[in-house]
Write a protein that holds these residues in place. Structure first.
Motif, PDB file in Angstrom:
ATOM      1  N   GLU A  71       0.633  -1.358  -0.001  1.00  0.00           N
ATOM      2  CA  GLU A  71      -0.369   0.132  -0.093  1.00  0.00           C
ATOM      3  C   GLU A  71       1.072   1.062   0.043  1.00  0.00           C
ATOM      4  OE1 GLU A  71      -3.175   1.700   2.648  1.00  0.00           O
ATOM      5  OE2 GLU A  71      -2.792   0.073   2.826  1.00  0.00           O
ATOM      6  N   LEU A  72       1.832   1.028   0.702  1.00  0.00           N
ATOM      7  CA  LEU A  72       2.699   2.107   1.075  1.00  0.00           C
ATOM      8  C   LEU A  72       3.351   3.043  -0.081  1.00  0.00           C
ATOM      9  CD1 LEU A  72       3.942   4.785   2.741  1.00  0.00           C
ATOM     10  CD2 LEU A  72       5.734   3.445   3.701  1.00  0.00           C
TER      11      LEU A  72
ATOM     12  N   GLU B  80       2.529   6.809  -7.020  1.00  0.00           N
ATOM     13  CA  GLU B  80       1.628   8.055  -7.134  1.00  0.00           C
ATOM     14  C   GLU B  80       1.676   9.020  -6.862  1.00  0.00           C
ATOM     15  OE1 GLU B  80      -3.446   8.830  -6.444  1.00  0.00           O
ATOM     16  OE2 GLU B  80      -2.463   7.114  -4.886  1.00  0.00           O
ATOM     17  N   PHE B  81       2.432   9.488  -5.959  1.00  0.00           N
ATOM     18  CA  PHE B  81       2.796  10.843  -5.405  1.00  0.00           C
ATOM     19  C   PHE B  81       4.009  11.915  -5.886  1.00  0.00           C
ATOM     20  CE2 PHE B  81       4.791  13.282  -2.947  1.00  0.00           C
ATOM     21  CZ  PHE B  81       4.789  14.433  -2.998  1.00  0.00           C
TER      22      PHE B  81
ATOM     23  N   LEU C 173      13.694   5.547  -0.343  1.00  0.00           N
ATOM     24  CA  LEU C 173      12.523   4.921   0.348  1.00  0.00           C
ATOM     25  C   LEU C 173      11.670   3.597  -0.752  1.00  0.00           C
ATOM     26  CD1 LEU C 173      10.401   4.410   2.736  1.00  0.00           C
ATOM     27  CD2 LEU C 173       8.793   6.371   1.624  1.00  0.00           C
ATOM     28  N   ASP C 174      11.320   4.202  -1.469  1.00  0.00           N
ATOM     29  CA  ASP C 174      10.899   2.882  -2.651  1.00  0.00           C
ATOM     30  C   ASP C 174      12.059   1.513  -2.555  1.00  0.00           C
ATOM     31  OD1 ASP C 174       8.752   1.663  -4.768  1.00  0.00           O
ATOM     32  OD2 ASP C 174      10.343   1.917  -5.736  1.00  0.00           O
TER      33      ASP C 174
END
Length: 254
Positions: free
Chosen positions: A105-106, A112-113, A153-154
């Motif tokens: 989900e994150l 998307e962001f 982060l990804d």
């Protein structure tokens, strides 16, 4: 299933190292009777004197004594077994599932962001207007650093997903079924290690040996309502995996 049993009668830290517990005393545990039997033997296996211990075994013998040493190892064994019980496995499966879902989900939200062209975003353009050259430069550098953080982060989430997926596959195989009863192996391994420290001999695999009595007594230290366990097959399996190992005094079951 087993966690409630994994408490020794006395705290190891408070146990006098030179005490020989008597049956019925507040210090007594089932393992003590077997240790006394080993100490009274005139033939192997017998409790080895301090002078025959390895440097490592001599050190912990001096710190704990044979009875305190037994308590320390049994306490650690119960703690390890508690993490491998079927109930704990089901809980870990649920935790792994939840963690993987949250990661997914994150990462979706992050993707998307990150697709938004922040420079063309109306609000972002408005907060970048009428700035000094220095302030504008600072905000642009901050923006680029921010997107670098998002990219990192990804990448971090990708690692967490893969690591968690590996663990999930281990505790909940895609083909179905259950992993082996690792808790049995863990307990036998640790008690075999304790046996070596006390006697200097490798634990035998036979069903009617004093080691089997020793193992069952160690298990009984968990409480009066400990479940009956058939240990013979596990003892053979653990000992067979040790045949190619040079040192049985260190390491953990894997």
């Amino acid at each position: 299933m087993y966690e409630a049993h994994f408490r020794l009668v006395e705290d190891t830290r408070d146990f006098p190292k030179d005490l020989v517990p008597e049956y019925g005393s507040k210090w007594w545990l089932p393992i003590d009777e077997v240790i006394k039997k080993i100490a009274s033997r005139n033939r192997p296996p017998k409790l080895r004197p301090k002078t025959e211990n390895s440097r490592y075994a001599l050190l912990i013998w001096r710190v704990f004594g044979p009875y305190g040493l037994a308590r320390s190892h049994i306490e650690m064994a119960f703690s390890a077994v508690a993490t491998l019980t079927p109930e704990r496995r089901e809980m870990e499966i649920e935790e792994a599932q939840r963690f993987l879902e949250n990661c997914e989900e994150l990462r979706r939200a992050l993707a998307e962001f990150s697709t938004i062209e922040i420079q063309s975003f109306v609000y972002f353009n408005s907060i970048m207007r009428n700035l000094s050259k220095e302030e504008f430069g600072f905000r642009m550098r901050f923006t680029y650093d921010f997107f670098d953080c998002l990219a990192n982060l990804d990448s971090y989430l990708d690692h967490f997903e893969r690591w968690s997926g590996e663990r999930y596959d281990e505790i909940s195989p895609p083909q179905g079924g259950k992993p082996k009863s690792e808790w049995r192996h863990e307990f036998v391994f640790r008690m075999s290690h304790l046996w070596f420290l006390l006697t200097g001999d490798n634990a035998p695999s036979g069903p009617n040996t004093i080691f089997m009595e020793f193992l069952e007594a160690a298990w009984a230290c968990g409480g009066d309502d400990m479940p009956d366990v058939a240990w013979e097959a596990t003892v053979r399996a653990v000992n067979s995996r040790r045949q190619d190992k040079d040192d049985v005094t260190t390491g953990s079951y894997d």
